[in-house]
Design an enzyme around this catalytic site. Structure first.
Site, mmCIF file in Angstrom:
data_model
loop_
_atom_site.group_PDB
_atom_site.id
_atom_site.type_symbol
_atom_site.label_atom_id
_atom_site.label_comp_id
_atom_site.label_asym_id
_atom_site.label_seq_id
_atom_site.Cartn_x
_atom_site.Cartn_y
_atom_site.Cartn_z
ATOM 1 C CB SER A 68 -1.058 0.105 1.238
ATOM 2 O OG SER A 68 -1.716 -1.237 1.174
ATOM 3 N NE ARG A 159 -1.595 -7.173 8.060
ATOM 4 C CZ ARG A 159 -2.962 -7.110 8.171
ATOM 5 N NH1 ARG A 159 -3.450 -7.992 9.114
ATOM 6 N NH2 ARG A 159 -3.765 -5.974 7.895
ATOM 7 C CG ASP A 160 3.038 -8.166 4.575
ATOM 8 O OD1 ASP A 160 1.871 -7.976 4.020
ATOM 9 O OD2 ASP A 160 3.473 -7.429 5.364
ATOM 10 N NE ARG A 270 0.136 -2.892 9.461
ATOM 11 C CZ ARG A 270 -1.012 -2.860 10.172
ATOM 12 N NH1 ARG A 270 -0.872 -2.978 11.502
ATOM 13 N NH2 ARG A 270 -2.066 -3.045 9.538
#
Length: 519
Positions: A68, A159-160, A270
């Site tokens: 993103s 997650r990634d 993050r």
């Protein structure tokens, strides 16, 4: 030219469907499986093309999936922007990394005081927020500098990367420590806790207390043992509870007065909350039982202007981004998104500019407070659409940029049914937005920043697919009669195309190209 001189349709709305990739594969494709009458109609009746959103097309290494941050930088920048991942890897390859002044100065302080170096970072090959080879390079640099106490506090991904894939990275870095004869993994924690970005401070507090007090739900002799313990509890990498790694008769390794901390995440969003907990003198989000007086705190990249830390790789400055260019010409803009993607349509779309440009308004719609978004796949899309429709009808803006977070955020949960529901919610929202635009003579460009929701299961690992993809993304124009060029474009072509549709020449800094011709 100002908007008063321009007879092009108004407003122009740039709609970014976060994590909405294109794939011919129909199995485990939440986008293809969803009931999407609006999108089906748009693809049938309006000009559309495909864009590259990964690898070299967005300043990343070949084959590296987009994300993103990178996506919005390129959408708003209108040019290829070398990404931090690429810059840092190049510095490691050339040897410049091992001469980095910010890193060397911090390590020399630790050596002079005989204090520990604590490395924080997402230990992952994912390449979205960090990469494990860069953490390994810092361990090597610390060893070269003669640091005796090197401690890695490993944040785990899932997650990634596949949900249960941390073991390989743990084993590689453990082997490196063994080869050097000093250093170790001191703690494990899932990114769910250590890398929250939505002000869920109770999660950040768990990470902070683990690092500063050794407060842990679990204790293990080795990092591998700690990971296996988490799996036995039913947790995947992302959700590993605070785990301290030490012998049973020893106290946990914590960050103490005089120590040095290096945060090895290169993506800022993050990493900020945990960094604020260490550095903010006026911090009130939770009660810090311990606040170490550090010799140095280094961040790999710049996390925020109000974070006063040494920065190993300062940002590249971008000028004449889409927002800056329109602002200088008197155009009014609105950026609207829910919390999870608000930074992307503001800070990242503006090329790393924190403050809004003149004539740029911002509207934040709070994301729902749920543990994971499969529990509420609609997120705040309907609330955002309600506001957006009202704003379109008020006719106050020349350009509106909005981001729908659902395909990405729900896609990251790996829940195929919930992601399909999320896509269907977005489809209904698009119908309402297009209807509102057509009622006032406005237009829309619909695109995405990267793929995700089109791949929900990984046949190779036999696990849910929770990461981004390297697939192409769509670009749809809803407006006048027009035709896209035949060649596949890239995300840096979006801004030049948008400016063309608004009757403007692109600035010379934009190297992307216009992809469309009005008939």
């Amino acid at each position: 030219m100002t908007q008063a001189d321009n007879q092009n349709p108004k407003p122009m709305v740039l709609i970014i469907l976060d994590g909405f990739g294109e794939s011919d594969e129909t199995t485990h494709n939440a986008i293809k499986e969803a009931n999407t009458p609006t999108l089906d109609k748009l693809f049938r009746h309006y000009p559309h093309t495909l864009l590259e959103a990964s690898g070299r097309a967005v300043g990343l290494p070949d084959g590296q999936m987009g994300n993103s941050e990178v996506g919005h930088l390129h959408i708003g920048g209108g040019r290829k922007v070398p990404q931090d991942l690429t810059r840092i890897d190049a510095a490691i390859a050339s040897g410049e990394f091992y001469e980095n002044p910010a890193l060397i100065e911090a390590l020399e302080k630790a050596k002079a005081l005989n204090k520990a170096v604590h490395i924080l970072g997402l230990l992952s090959p994912g390449g979205v927020h960090s990469r494990d080879n860069q953490i390994a390079a810092l361990v090597e640099l610390a060893h070269r500098c003669g640091i005796k106490k090197i401690y890695l506090h490993a944040i785990l991904d899932g997650r990634d990367t596949p949900p249960k894939s941390a073991l390989l990275s743990i084993e590689k870095i453990t082997d490196q420590f063994h080869a050097y004869g000093n250093g170790k993994i001191a703690s494990l924690i899932g990114r769910y806790y250590a890398m929250d970005r939505d002000k869920r401070w109770d999660r950040t507090e768990k990470a902070y207390d683990l690092l500063t007090q050794g407060t842990a739900q679990f204790h293990a002799l080795t990092a591998k043992e700690g990971l296996m313990l988490a799996y036995e509890q039913g947790n995947t990498d992302e959700f590993v509870s605070p785990t301290s790694i030490h012998r049973h008769n020893e106290t946990p390794i914590t960050i103490e007065d005089g120590d040095v901390v290096v945060f090895m995440n290169f993506r800022a969003d993050r990493a900020r909350q945990l960094t604020y907990a260490f550095l903010d003198d006026h911090f009130t989000a939770f009660n810090r039982q311990v606040r170490p007086k550090l010799s140095a705190f280094v961040t790999l990249t710049a996390y925020a202007k109000d974070i006063h830390a040494a920065v190993a790789f300062p940002p590249l400055e971008l000028h004449n981004t889409l927002g800056e260019y329109l602002s200088a010409r008197g155009y009014r803009q609105l950026r609207i998104a829910e919390t999870e993607k608000y930074a992307h349509v503001t800070y990242f779309l503006n090329g790393g500019q924190e403050a809004p440009f003149n004539g740029e308004d911002r509207l934040l719609i709070p994301s729902p407070k749920v543990a994971t978004y499969d529990l509420q796949p609609e997120m705040s899309a309907v609330e955002m659409t309600n506001k957006l429709v009202e704003i379109i009808q008020n006719d106050d803006y020349d350009l509106i940029v909005c981001n729908f977070a659902n395909p990405d955020m729900v896609g990251h949960t790996g829940d195929e049914t919930a992601t399909r529901e999320a896509i269907q919610v977005i489809d209904d929202c698009l119908k309402r937005i297009i209807t509102a635009l057509q009622s006032v003579g406005g237009e829309a460009l619909i695109t995405a920043d990267h793929g995700n929701a089109e791949k929900m299961f990984d046949e190779k690992t036999n696990q849910p697919h929770t990461a981004h993809t390297s697939n192409l993304v769509p670009l749809i124009y809803v407006g006048r009669e027009a035709q896209f060029c035949k060649e596949v474009g890239a995300l840096d072509d979006v801004a030049p195309t948008l400016l063309y549709l608004m009757g403007l020449e692109k600035p010379r800094e934009m190297t992307g190209r216009n992809l469309i011709t009005l008939k």
